[in-house]
Design an enzyme around this catalytic site. Structure first.
Site, PDB file in Angstrom:
ATOM      1  N   LYS A  72       0.865  -1.140  -0.028  1.00 57.78           N
ATOM      2  CA  LYS A  72      -0.064   0.172  -0.092  1.00 57.78           C
ATOM      3  C   LYS A  72       0.780   1.256   0.024  1.00 57.78           C
ATOM      4  O   LYS A  72       0.562   2.193  -0.900  1.00 57.78           O
ATOM      5  CB  LYS A  72      -0.933  -0.123   1.181  1.00 57.78           C
ATOM      6  CG  LYS A  72      -2.003   1.018   1.218  1.00 57.78           C
ATOM      7  CD  LYS A  72      -2.931   0.879   2.173  1.00 57.78           C
ATOM      8  CE  LYS A  72      -2.361   0.818   3.883  1.00 57.78           C
ATOM      9  NZ  LYS A  72      -1.905  -0.325   4.377  1.00 57.78           N
ATOM     10  N   THR A  74       4.133   1.492  -0.770  1.00 57.38           N
ATOM     11  CA  THR A  74       4.722   1.499  -1.956  1.00 57.38           C
ATOM     12  C   THR A  74       3.963   2.195  -3.369  1.00 57.38           C
ATOM     13  O   THR A  74       4.436   2.953  -4.071  1.00 57.38           O
ATOM     14  CB  THR A  74       5.284   0.235  -2.441  1.00 57.38           C
ATOM     15  OG1 THR A  74       6.066  -0.161  -1.355  1.00 57.38           O
ATOM     16  CG2 THR A  74       6.040   0.071  -3.822  1.00 57.38           C
ATOM     17  N   ARG A  95       2.165   8.181   6.692  1.00 53.41           N
ATOM     18  CA  ARG A  95       2.374   7.928   8.356  1.00 53.41           C
ATOM     19  C   ARG A  95       3.792   7.746   8.579  1.00 53.41           C
ATOM     20  O   ARG A  95       4.551   7.152   7.676  1.00 53.41           O
ATOM     21  CB  ARG A  95       1.408   6.777   9.136  1.00 53.41           C
ATOM     22  CG  ARG A  95      -0.156   7.056   8.955  1.00 53.41           C
ATOM     23  CD  ARG A  95      -0.873   5.669   9.343  1.00 53.41           C
ATOM     24  NE  ARG A  95      -0.542   4.632   8.239  1.00 53.41           N
ATOM     25  CZ  ARG A  95      -0.537   3.247   8.809  1.00 53.41           C
ATOM     26  NH1 ARG A  95      -0.729   3.102   9.751  1.00 53.41           N
ATOM     27  NH2 ARG A  95      -0.249   2.560   7.740  1.00 53.41           N
ATOM     28  N   LYS A 106       7.379  -6.697  10.761  1.00 55.09           N
ATOM     29  CA  LYS A 106       6.818  -5.909   9.736  1.00 55.09           C
ATOM     30  C   LYS A 106       7.874  -5.261   8.881  1.00 55.09           C
ATOM     31  O   LYS A 106       7.744  -4.991   7.789  1.00 55.09           O
ATOM     32  CB  LYS A 106       5.735  -5.020  10.013  1.00 55.09           C
ATOM     33  CG  LYS A 106       5.014  -4.047   8.976  1.00 55.09           C
ATOM     34  CD  LYS A 106       3.940  -3.152   9.599  1.00 55.09           C
ATOM     35  CE  LYS A 106       2.999  -2.488   8.276  1.00 55.09           C
ATOM     36  NZ  LYS A 106       3.712  -1.560   7.696  1.00 55.09           N
ATOM     37  N   ALA A 274      -3.618   1.096  12.851  1.00 55.83           N
ATOM     38  CA  ALA A 274      -5.025   1.020  12.299  1.00 55.83           C
ATOM     39  C   ALA A 274      -5.683  -0.068  12.893  1.00 55.83           C
ATOM     40  O   ALA A 274      -7.174   0.028  12.841  1.00 55.83           O
ATOM     41  CB  ALA A 274      -4.854   0.903  10.768  1.00 55.83           C
ATOM     42  N   PHE A 302      -3.570  -0.607   6.917  1.00 57.42           N
ATOM     43  CA  PHE A 302      -4.326  -1.936   6.864  1.00 57.42           C
ATOM     44  C   PHE A 302      -5.409  -1.928   5.716  1.00 57.42           C
ATOM     45  O   PHE A 302      -5.188  -1.183   4.794  1.00 57.42           O
ATOM     46  CB  PHE A 302      -4.857  -2.742   8.304  1.00 57.42           C
ATOM     47  CG  PHE A 302      -3.655  -3.068   9.161  1.00 57.42           C
ATOM     48  CD1 PHE A 302      -2.618  -3.635   8.741  1.00 57.42           C
ATOM     49  CD2 PHE A 302      -3.507  -2.510  10.263  1.00 57.42           C
ATOM     50  CE1 PHE A 302      -1.536  -4.058   9.462  1.00 57.42           C
ATOM     51  CE2 PHE A 302      -2.560  -2.897  11.363  1.00 57.42           C
ATOM     52  CZ  PHE A 302      -1.355  -3.834  10.888  1.00 57.42           C
ATOM     53  N   PHE A 383       3.602  -8.492  -9.591  1.00 58.52           N
ATOM     54  CA  PHE A 383       4.705  -9.606  -9.258  1.00 58.52           C
ATOM     55  C   PHE A 383       5.136 -10.314 -10.543  1.00 58.52           C
ATOM     56  O   PHE A 383       4.304 -10.418 -11.169  1.00 58.52           O
ATOM     57  CB  PHE A 383       4.405 -10.599  -8.447  1.00 58.52           C
ATOM     58  CG  PHE A 383       4.331  -9.948  -6.792  1.00 58.52           C
ATOM     59  CD1 PHE A 383       5.617 -10.346  -5.885  1.00 58.52           C
ATOM     60  CD2 PHE A 383       3.437  -9.001  -6.468  1.00 58.52           C
ATOM     61  CE1 PHE A 383       5.468  -9.697  -4.663  1.00 58.52           C
ATOM     62  CE2 PHE A 383       3.292  -8.486  -5.093  1.00 58.52           C
ATOM     63  CZ  PHE A 383       4.386  -8.819  -4.225  1.00 58.52           C
ATOM     64  N   TRP A 411       6.831  -0.772  -7.979  1.00 60.86           N
ATOM     65  CA  TRP A 411       8.135  -1.113  -7.145  1.00 60.86           C
ATOM     66  C   TRP A 411       9.265  -1.607  -8.188  1.00 60.86           C
ATOM     67  O   TRP A 411      10.505  -1.042  -7.666  1.00 60.86           O
ATOM     68  CB  TRP A 411       7.696  -2.623  -6.556  1.00 60.86           C
ATOM     69  CG  TRP A 411       8.739  -3.367  -5.729  1.00 60.86           C
ATOM     70  CD1 TRP A 411       8.698  -3.189  -4.535  1.00 60.86           C
ATOM     71  CD2 TRP A 411       9.928  -4.033  -6.077  1.00 60.86           C
ATOM     72  NE1 TRP A 411      10.067  -3.908  -3.969  1.00 60.86           N
ATOM     73  CE2 TRP A 411      10.585  -4.466  -5.090  1.00 60.86           C
ATOM     74  CE3 TRP A 411      10.066  -4.745  -7.430  1.00 60.86           C
ATOM     75  CZ2 TRP A 411      11.788  -5.434  -5.131  1.00 60.86           C
ATOM     76  CZ3 TRP A 411      11.215  -5.638  -7.480  1.00 60.86           C
ATOM     77  CH2 TRP A 411      11.837  -5.913  -6.213  1.00 60.86           C
TER      78      TRP A 411
END
Length: 557
Positions: A72, A74, A95, A106, A274, A302, A383, A411
């Site tokens: 998210k 990224t 954030r 994480k 969140a 999230f 991906f 990415w």
């Protein structure tokens, strides 16, 4: 080219001087407070003194998280860079990461690959000290509370009814439940106590919802720390604590300005969890990004049932914001995980599992479109293992709901890989939307809980434990019946059971505790086994983080 880690990619890019980033936004130098060459704080008074019109507000959210990852942040960064690539003036509002997850499971939260905000090491570690200031303010209030009891307790505070905990910005299960004040009469009053992680502190929520320093002080004053022997709430104002707490936060409240790898300006400020708190960056950062750009890209933590719900029902309501478009991030891999595929097998094409997992995405899409009345696009975070058949299936199912799908390759390609998504977002921002909330404030606490549970989670309803029912009656009697609800719930499921993947049906939400965050202005509803202090995993990310003799950090991701 050899594979590069996120931190190696970030360290390979030469950042622009932060004064140049501020100048690109035409921010007068009098508002810029530099923290070295790559970071600055922008004085919140800019918001009072500018007459710039607001740009378009874009919210980035996601499907229900899985171990396969969604990307998210990224995507948010790559979208902002992509908007710049197509000639739009974009500004990010994100954030700040918490040290607990950075050293836990994480990892960092500054994006990934060629879509990152920098300096990523600083942002993921101490940054400009905001979280330390918030923890200090939290713990000052705790110290003044216990000192008041020690010095005679003129307010009549019942030590067994204290609701305020101490805070530390680290995952530390050992501190969840403690006994303090031991060692005799001179060393405090013995009582059961505990710690929250700093990002779960009400002061973090207050910090992110405050509009200026005086609003911050007023909100801090309203914080309820416990109750007297006869059941009356005790506030920070009763302890005369709000002035000193605000003094600790006077610089932290100024939004932090950094940049992406492609030098797009980014405000990174505040970071409530969140699944525990409201999961959004500060209102001041969002408003500043709206004033300084034609497009403000922001995110909420999230999945859409947590971060987006709280962004829309709490933050937008309190700040008077209206989103222009929503991006829902998904990956084929994560959808297959929701369809029952083991993590080790996610690289293999599996259309049957993908079809089983798609209802999770489609339910989030339906919520944004039908409950909130907002236009949205699905961003597939690409991906290399995604097959054409899998991508075509996602696109076809989303089109059935009248929603477009855009492949996001940020990415691997940075802003260039976000141009297709950026074009669709610009188109959506020109559409009319019928933004509305999922509940109204004049509904009862139970009605609001049921609205969130049935409309957003698609549960059959809410069950309150006897303790929660008693708390609901007390909060209503105290005049807190007409505030928003902040549900603390697992991020891994629409339900309150982390094992129920996909889009589960025929379940109910159990609310076991209701707590007023009077300073933030909402009621926190604790469901399931959610905790306000996480623990470290068996192999913490901290084990791989290191620094060499030059001070260069490695191992962050």
């Amino acid at each position: 080219m050899a594979y590069m880690t996120d931190i190696e990619i970030a360290q390979s890019v030469t950042p622009a001087h932060i004064s140049e980033v501020a100048a690109s936004l035409n921010i007068d130098d009098k508002y810029v407070e530099q923290y070295g060459k790559t970071k600055a704080k922008i004085d919140f008074n800019y918001l009072k003194e500018t007459d710039a019109r607001d740009g378009k507000l874009i919210l980035v959210t996601a499907i229900t998280p899985t171990p396969a990852g969604e990307g998210k942040t990224t995507t948010s960064i790559g979208l902002a860079d992509g908007l710049r690539k197509i000639g739009k003036k974009s500004v990010l509002a994100l954030r700040e990461p918490s040290l607990g997850p950075v050293f836990g499971i994480k990892g960092g939260a500054a994006g990934g690959g060629w879509a990152q905000v920098i300096p990523m090491e600083d942002i993921n570690l101490h940054f400009t000290g905001d979280f330390h200031a918030i923890g200090a303010a939290n713990n000052l209030l705790a110290a003044m509370l216990d000192n008041h009891i020690q010095q005679g307790n003129s307010l009549g505070i019942d030590p067994k009814k204290i609701t305020w905990k101490r805070a530390v910005d680290m995952n530390d299960r050992q501190l969840r439940n403690i006994v303090d004040g031991l060692g005799g009469r001179l060393n405090g009053v013995p009582r059961e106590d505990g710690f929250d992680i700093t990002v779960a502190s009400e002061i973090m929520a207050v910090f992110c919802l405050a509009t200026d320093i005086m609003d911050l002080k007023a909100r801090l004053a309203r914080i309820i720390v416990g109750y007297t022997y006869d059941g009356r709430p005790v506030t920070a104002h009763d302890l005369k604590a709000e002035g000193a707490m605000t003094a600790l936060l006077k610089d932290a409240i100024k939004p932090n300005l950094v940049q992406t790898l492609e030098h797009t300006p980014a405000f990174v400020h505040g970071g409530p969890f969140a699944n525990i708190a409201h999961g959004c960056n500060s209102i001041t950062a969002t408003r500043m990004a709206l004033k300084l750009g034609d497009y403000c890209v922001t995110e909420a933590g999230f999945a859409a049932d947590l971060g987006a719900e709280k962004f829309l029902d709490i933050k937008c309501r309190m700040a008077g914001l209206k989103p222009d478009a929503v991006v829902i991030v998904a990956t084929v891999r994560a959808l297959k995980y929701h369809g029952g595929v083991a993590k080790a097998d996610l690289n293999n094409e599996n259309l049957e599992a993908l079809e089983k997992g798609l209802p999770n995405l489609l339910q989030h899409v339906g919520n944004i479109k039908d409950v909130y009345g907002l236009p949205c696009v699905v961003a597939i975070n690409a991906f290399p293992t995604d097959t054409k058949a899998e991508l075509d299936m996602v696109e076809a199912k989303c089109r059935e709901l009248g929603v477009n799908v855009a492949l996001s390759e940020v990415w691997a390609k940075g802003g260039e890989g976000g141009k297709v998504l950026a074009e669709e977002v610009v188109r959506l921002c020109e559409e009319k939307n019928d933004f509305r909330f999922s509940y109204e404030l004049d509904q009862t606490i139970e009605e609001k809980l049921n609205a969130i549970a049935t409309k957003i989670y698609h549960a059959d309803g809410v069950d309150l434990t006897p303790a929660a029912r008693k708390q609901m009656a007390q909060l209503t009697e105290l005049g807190f019946g007409n505030v928003p609800i902040c549900v603390a719930k697992t991020q891994y499921s629409f339900s309150d059971d982390a094992k129920l993947l996909g889009a589960p049906k025929n379940f109910r939400i159990t609310v076991r505790n209701l707590k007023i965050s009077a300073g933030a202005g909402f009621i926190v509803a604790l469901t399931g086994d959610i905790m306000t202090m996480p623990g470290l995993p068996k192999v913490p990310a901290a084990e791989k983080i290191d620094v060499d003799e030059t001070g260069r950090i490695s191992g962050l991701f």
